[in-house]
Design a protein around this motif. Structure first.
Motif, PDB file in Angstrom:
ATOM      1  N   ASN A   1       0.815  -1.211   0.000  1.00 29.85           N
ATOM      2  CA  ASN A   1       0.000   0.000   0.000  1.00 29.85           C
ATOM      3  C   ASN A   1       0.850   1.263   0.000  1.00 29.85           C
ATOM      4  O   ASN A   1       0.360   2.348  -0.276  1.00 29.85           O
ATOM      5  CB  ASN A   1      -0.933   0.030   1.216  1.00 29.85           C
TER       6      ASN A   1
ATOM      7  N   LEU B   1     -14.853   6.199   7.393  1.00 31.61           N
ATOM      8  CA  LEU B   1     -14.068   5.064   6.929  1.00 31.61           C
ATOM      9  C   LEU B   1     -12.808   4.927   7.794  1.00 31.61           C
ATOM     10  O   LEU B   1     -12.012   5.866   7.890  1.00 31.61           O
ATOM     11  CB  LEU B   1     -13.675   5.279   5.461  1.00 31.61           C
TER      12      LEU B   1
ATOM     13  N   SER C   1      -9.228   3.844   8.374  1.00 31.68           N
ATOM     14  CA  SER C   1      -8.115   3.552   7.472  1.00 31.68           C
ATOM     15  C   SER C   1      -6.799   3.785   8.212  1.00 31.68           C
ATOM     16  O   SER C   1      -6.746   3.679   9.434  1.00 31.68           O
ATOM     17  CB  SER C   1      -8.222   4.429   6.211  1.00 31.68           C
TER      18      SER C   1
ATOM     19  N   ILE D   1      -2.558   7.705   1.840  1.00 29.09           N
ATOM     20  CA  ILE D   1      -3.668   6.785   2.074  1.00 29.09           C
ATOM     21  C   ILE D   1      -3.315   5.463   1.368  1.00 29.09           C
ATOM     22  O   ILE D   1      -2.711   5.476   0.290  1.00 29.09           O
ATOM     23  CB  ILE D   1      -4.978   7.365   1.493  1.00 29.09           C
TER      24      ILE D   1
ATOM     25  N   THR E   1      -5.400   0.734  -1.989  1.00 27.47           N
ATOM     26  CA  THR E   1      -6.746   0.190  -2.213  1.00 27.47           C
ATOM     27  C   THR E   1      -7.818   1.196  -1.817  1.00 27.47           C
ATOM     28  O   THR E   1      -8.848   1.320  -2.492  1.00 27.47           O
ATOM     29  CB  THR E   1      -6.923  -1.105  -1.417  1.00 27.47           C
ATOM     30  N   VAL E   2      -7.600   1.926  -0.736  1.00 23.27           N
ATOM     31  CA  VAL E   2      -8.570   2.937  -0.298  1.00 23.27           C
ATOM     32  C   VAL E   2      -8.546   4.128  -1.247  1.00 23.27           C
ATOM     33  O   VAL E   2      -9.591   4.656  -1.640  1.00 23.27           O
ATOM     34  CB  VAL E   2      -8.272   3.379   1.146  1.00 23.27           C
TER      35      VAL E   2
ATOM     36  N   GLU F   1     -10.584   3.857  -4.400  1.00 20.83           N
ATOM     37  CA  GLU F   1     -12.020   4.088  -4.276  1.00 20.83           C
ATOM     38  C   GLU F   1     -12.346   5.564  -4.077  1.00 20.83           C
ATOM     39  O   GLU F   1     -13.353   6.063  -4.586  1.00 20.83           O
ATOM     40  CB  GLU F   1     -12.577   3.274  -3.097  1.00 20.83           C
ATOM     41  N   LEU F   2     -11.502   6.283  -3.345  1.00 15.54           N
ATOM     42  CA  LEU F   2     -11.835   7.654  -2.961  1.00 15.54           C
ATOM     43  C   LEU F   2     -11.404   8.701  -3.981  1.00 15.54           C
ATOM     44  O   LEU F   2     -12.008   9.780  -4.062  1.00 15.54           O
ATOM     45  CB  LEU F   2     -11.185   7.984  -1.610  1.00 15.54           C
TER      46      LEU F   2
ATOM     47  N   LEU G   1     -18.728   1.908   0.321  1.00 13.20           N
ATOM     48  CA  LEU G   1     -18.264   2.955   1.214  1.00 13.20           C
ATOM     49  C   LEU G   1     -19.273   3.139   2.343  1.00 13.20           C
ATOM     50  O   LEU G   1     -20.470   2.899   2.159  1.00 13.20           O
ATOM     51  CB  LEU G   1     -18.076   4.276   0.441  1.00 13.20           C
TER      52      LEU G   1
END
Length: 921
Positions: A23, A84, A86, A132, A135-136, A139-140, A191
């Motif tokens: 990540n 969320l 994280s 971040i 993977t997160v 999406e964001l 989400l």
């Protein structure tokens, strides 16, 4: 890579370390910049206002700037959707650090060579902490790029070997239709939506209760049929009942004290006894005028705030929201953003002097300049010049006041920087104490052509001893050019003078905080919003305490009714004088009220479904509200021109700008001004508002830019060939177009009640009366009846030249037979001395009480020798009755900042829609 752990207390986080987590992202810097120099922990983040240069706005002093900060402000009205859980990864590559509970900045990094979805995590000094997870971020990123979501980050735990826990709070649109679409997208991306679902459930319950209440209310109402109005007996001279005394009028009225709602005072504010016991400074030797005790207290406070100091070791004090860490006294934590630094943070030198109008803010600043000059002279330290920035209308007041208050032996050396007498070089101010200029001059100097030619001299090239913003709420829009221009100036100390640091929303206060250069991240809008604006608006008590702590630290506010101020003013008595409709008036009013209720239901339906026609319906709703208010004054004011115009626009999209249509558009423009509408382009309160031929209202600078590039209305896509399709307000801001029809000779209940008050006040020789109204057309009607009953009067409104206004004021002051002044509220709320009168009649009221308070203060001020009485005329059971309650709510937001309790607040059109629902009861 070598590790460089930060040795900090148990509540801080070591953000270095090694990791092979997929990540993580490698830094995009080259190796020699891999460890970027840390921003000084005690410094204040600099603004980028100087970068917002726009060739098209060189001549515009009230324009807007485009920036990331301006974009962030557009998210103010977003609502929470979910949180969320994280983490921050890649921390080993960066020097940034944060503590548990600290707010962090999230920045998209679309050009990152390793991941185009990258999202940086920075601390409040914009030093990168990490990223971040991939993977997160995948999406964001798309939501951030499309501006569908605004994301706030908060550190939630200690740093582990490879990462740091982080909560991501997701905020999205509050528009009902767009909410549904956004929810569906977020569901498909898995989400979190817990806040959305909770709000959805509560909304369904509210709608169910509302429908039940409306059904019950309508079953108990009968819509009356309009009838022809009968003439009042009072139409004819001498037809009124026996003359009442002023005591009779008072007995029939309700005592009203709008400025002192004592039940809202909270323990966190500066109590009156604390203000009364503040230490005093000595009277400055070179100040000719004798300072009153509270002004000497103000001078001492001003001097102290120019040399602020952090809390002492062992102290629990909070200074500008900084406190010492309870476990490690060498650390300082900002209680708003939770940012922690090792060294003493930089504190803002200066603050806000928010004394009531008439308490001598000007003379206190003059005393500060003199006292500081004397203090520095005693230690042979050179004092730089003070820059005073004011609206053009009061610039001459500063030069006159300095001449009046200064000792003739050692006067202040003053230079005016405006028009042809501008400073050309640093030599011009070498021996100057004070430079006086205007917001417009500073803005054009900063954004004008001279600033683009590499000129080595300008106001921003000078290190001022202090900058003073008179009427400092002028910079309340942080996206405005004037706010950017004054914030870019260099000064050792910064002062804001304003009786209203919060005019509409807490965003007004943010702009001032940025100008003052508050540290700890509060000069960043997204952090100020996250720490103060959003939670205060949502009723968070902790955020309210933080706001109050901030105001206590940087703001001094005294009100003239405080006993220790002792202005020796005669008492001010305010009354609500309720009036009963005559039957024919009540019938007309009820018919309009039912129409308004139906239009409100129609608007809510359209806004909540397809949205088609919602804007036109909202404009129609505002029109009916205007007619309801005007009906309370006189039915003659309620014409059908607005309705006819809206029908024509719905049919053809635009109207020809004939004289009649232009006047009607001006009336429609007045609706948006009165309702404090926002500009659809910049999302700010209207500045220099104009209306298009398709009946949409914008800031003039905003719509002119759109026309240049698109030639279409951004709301309805109607063609707008040029600026000739724009219509300006009829007169000064807040005044409607003049009546073309003959003045109606018939009486109304409100006019009759006003005549009763005038007769009562004239039973004794001497008293004079000021009658305020928002509508000059109503003043026309009152003027007719004054003439009919033999009163001598004069008038002041926006149609009059400066010379004519001076003549009218001189007559009111000097002619003992001229006992009544008919005054437009928009013109007479500022800049006038009306102490010749001691009775005020407020004919009508609307959302914001500030104009009314200022108008009353023109009569009840220093120089007033007699008790002052104020009558607010209110039609019983009408929209005016409910306006009083709404005004109290508006005051509470201002009072909250000074430690006075208030409930939840909403923003923008949602807040006004809630006010409309209250008005229609």
């Amino acid at each position: 890579m070598p590790r460089a752990k930060l040795k900090r207390n148990a509540d801080t986080i070591d953000l270095t370390g090694d990791s092979d987590d997929p990540n993580e992202l490698r830094p995009t810097q080259n190796p020699q910049h891999m460890k970027t120099p840390r921003v000084s922990e005690g410094s204040t983040a600099s603004t980028a206002a100087e970068d917002y240069l726009d060739d098209d706005d060189e001549a515009e002093t009230d324009g807007f700037i485009q920036s990331q900060e301006a974009l962030n402000q557009a998210f103010t009205n977003y609502v929470p959707y979910g949180t969320l859980r994280s983490k921050i990864v890649g921390v080993r590559y960066y020097t940034g650090y944060a503590t548990i509970g600290e707010m962090v900045l999230l920045k998209r990094e679309p050009h990152n060579p390793y991941d185009s979805n990258a999202i940086q995590v920075q601390n409040v000094h914009e030093t990168q902490i990490g990223h971040i997870p991939r993977t997160v971020a995948a999406e964001l990123a798309k939501y951030m790029d499309s501006q569908d979501l605004f994301i706030e980050g908060t550190v939630t735990g200690h740093k582990g070997e490879f990462d740091c826990p982080l909560d991501l709070r997701l905020y999205g649109t509050s528009d009902p239709l767009e909410q549904i679409r956004l929810k569906e997208r977020m569901q498909s991306d898995r989400l979190p939506l817990e806040d959305y679902r909770q709000r959805e459930k509560a909304e369904k319950q509210r709608n169910k209760e509302l429908l039940a209440a409306q059904k019950k209310a309508r079953s108990n109402k009968k819509i009356p049929k309009p009838t022809n109005p009968a003439e009042f007996a009072g139409n004819q001279a001498g037809g009124l009942e026996p003359d009442p005394t002023i005591e009779d009028i008072v007995d029939e009225s309700e005592r009203f004290n709008p400025r002192n709602v004592e039940q809202f005072v909270e323990k966190f504010g500066a109590a009156e006894e604390v203000l009364a016991s503040m230490p005093m400074a000595d009277q400055p030797r070179d100040l000719q005028s004798h300072l009153l005790p509270f002004q000497r207290q103000g001078l001492k406070w001003l001097l102290d705030k120019e040399s602020p100091s952090v809390p002492a070791t062992g102290s629990k004090d909070v200074v500008q929201l900084w406190k010492r860490d309870s476990k490690n006294q060498s650390l300082f934590t900002n209680v708003a953003t939770h940012f922690t630094v090792r060294e003493a943070p930089a504190l803002a030198s200066g603050g806000i002097l928010a004394d009531d109008m008439g308490l001598g803010k000007t003379v206190q600043i003059i005393a500060l300049i003199i006292a500081d000059r004397a203090m520095r002279s005693s230690i042979s330290a050179r004092t730089g010049p003070t820059l005073i920035i004011s609206p053009l209308t009061v610039m001459s007041n500063w030069t006159g006041q300095m001449e009046h208050h200064m000792s003739k032996n050692k006067p202040l050396r003053v230079l005016v920087h405006h028009g042809p007498s501008r400073i050309k070089s640093a030599k011009d101010i070498q021996d100057v104490d004070v430079v006086v200029t205007t917001y417009g001059t500073v803005t054009t100097d900063h954004f004008g052509k001279s600033s683009k030619k590499g000129s080595s001299f300008g106001l921003s090239s000078i290190e001022w001893r202090r900058i003073v913003l008179d009427e400092g709420h002028e910079i309340r829009n942080p996206s405005s050019k004037k706010a950017a221009a004054v914030s870019a100036l260099n000064a050792a100390s910064r002062w804001v003078l304003t009786g209203t640091p919060i005019v509409n929303t807490l965003k007004d206060l943010y702009s001032i905080a940025r100008f003052l250069q508050l540290s700890g991240g509060l000069d960043r809008y997204e952090l100020f919003n996250q720490a103060i604006i959003r939670p205060v608006n949502q009723g968070d008590e902790n955020a309210s305490v933080i706001l109050q702590l901030l105001m206590n630290s940087i703001c001094l506010r005294r009100k003239k009714e405080m006993p220790f101020i002792d202005l020796k003013l005669p008492p001010l008595s305010e009354y609500v004088h309720r009036i009963t409709f005559e039957p024919h008036e009540q019938e007309r009013y009820d018919a309009l009220a039912h129409e308004a209720e139906g239009t409100l239901d129609q608007y809510k339906t359209r806004r909540g479904t397809s949205g088609k026609g919602a804007n036109a319906t909202y404009q129609h709703l505002l029109e009916i509200l205007l007619r309801l208010r005007q009906m309370c004054n006189h039915w003659k004011l309620c014409g059908q021109r607005l309705t006819n115009l809206m029908t024509a626009i719905e049919t053809s999209g635009t109207v020809d700008l004939t004289p009649e249509n232009r006047r009607t558009l001006q009336d429609l423009l007045q609706l948006s001004i009165s309702a404090q509408e926002d500009c659809p382009v910049c999302l700010e309160t209207l500045s220099q508002p104009v209306i298009t031929a398709c009946a949409h209202v914008f800031c003039s600078a905003c719509i002119e830019r759109v026309i240049e590039t698109q030639h279409r209305c951004p709301m309805c896509r109607a063609e707008l060939e040029g600026t000739e399709a724009l219509v300006q307000p009829a007169r000064e801001l807040g005044e409607e177009a003049p009546m073309e029809e003959p003045v109606d000779e018939s009486m109304s209940s409100k006019v009759e009640a006003m005549l009763h008050i005038l007769k009562a006040s004239h039973q004794k020789a001497g008293p004079k009366v000021v009658v305020f109204s928002q509508w000059t057309s109503f003043l026309d009607i009152v003027q007719y009846h004054l003439g009919l009953h033999g009163y001598q009067y004069t008038r002041l409104d926006g149609s009059m030249s400066v010379r004519a206004r001076d003549v009218a004021l001189r007559r009111f002051d000097e002619d003992e037979h001229c006992t009544i002044l008919l005054a437009s509220l928009a013109v007479c709320s500022v800049g006038l001395n009306l102490v010749a009168a001691n009775t005020v009649v407020l004919s009508d009221s609307w959302w914001s009480p500030a104009l009314e308070d200022q108008a009353v203060d023109r009569v009840h001020r220093l120089g007033q020798k007699r008790p002052t009485t104020v009558f607010r005329l209110v039609m019983e059971g009408s929209i005016e009755d409910r306006v009083i309650k709404i005004q109290q709510d508006k005051r509470k937001l201002m009072m909250l900042a000074f430690a006075e309790k208030a409930g939840k607040r909403m923003n923008s059109k949602a807040a006004r829609l809630a006010d409309v629902e209250k008005l229609l009861g």
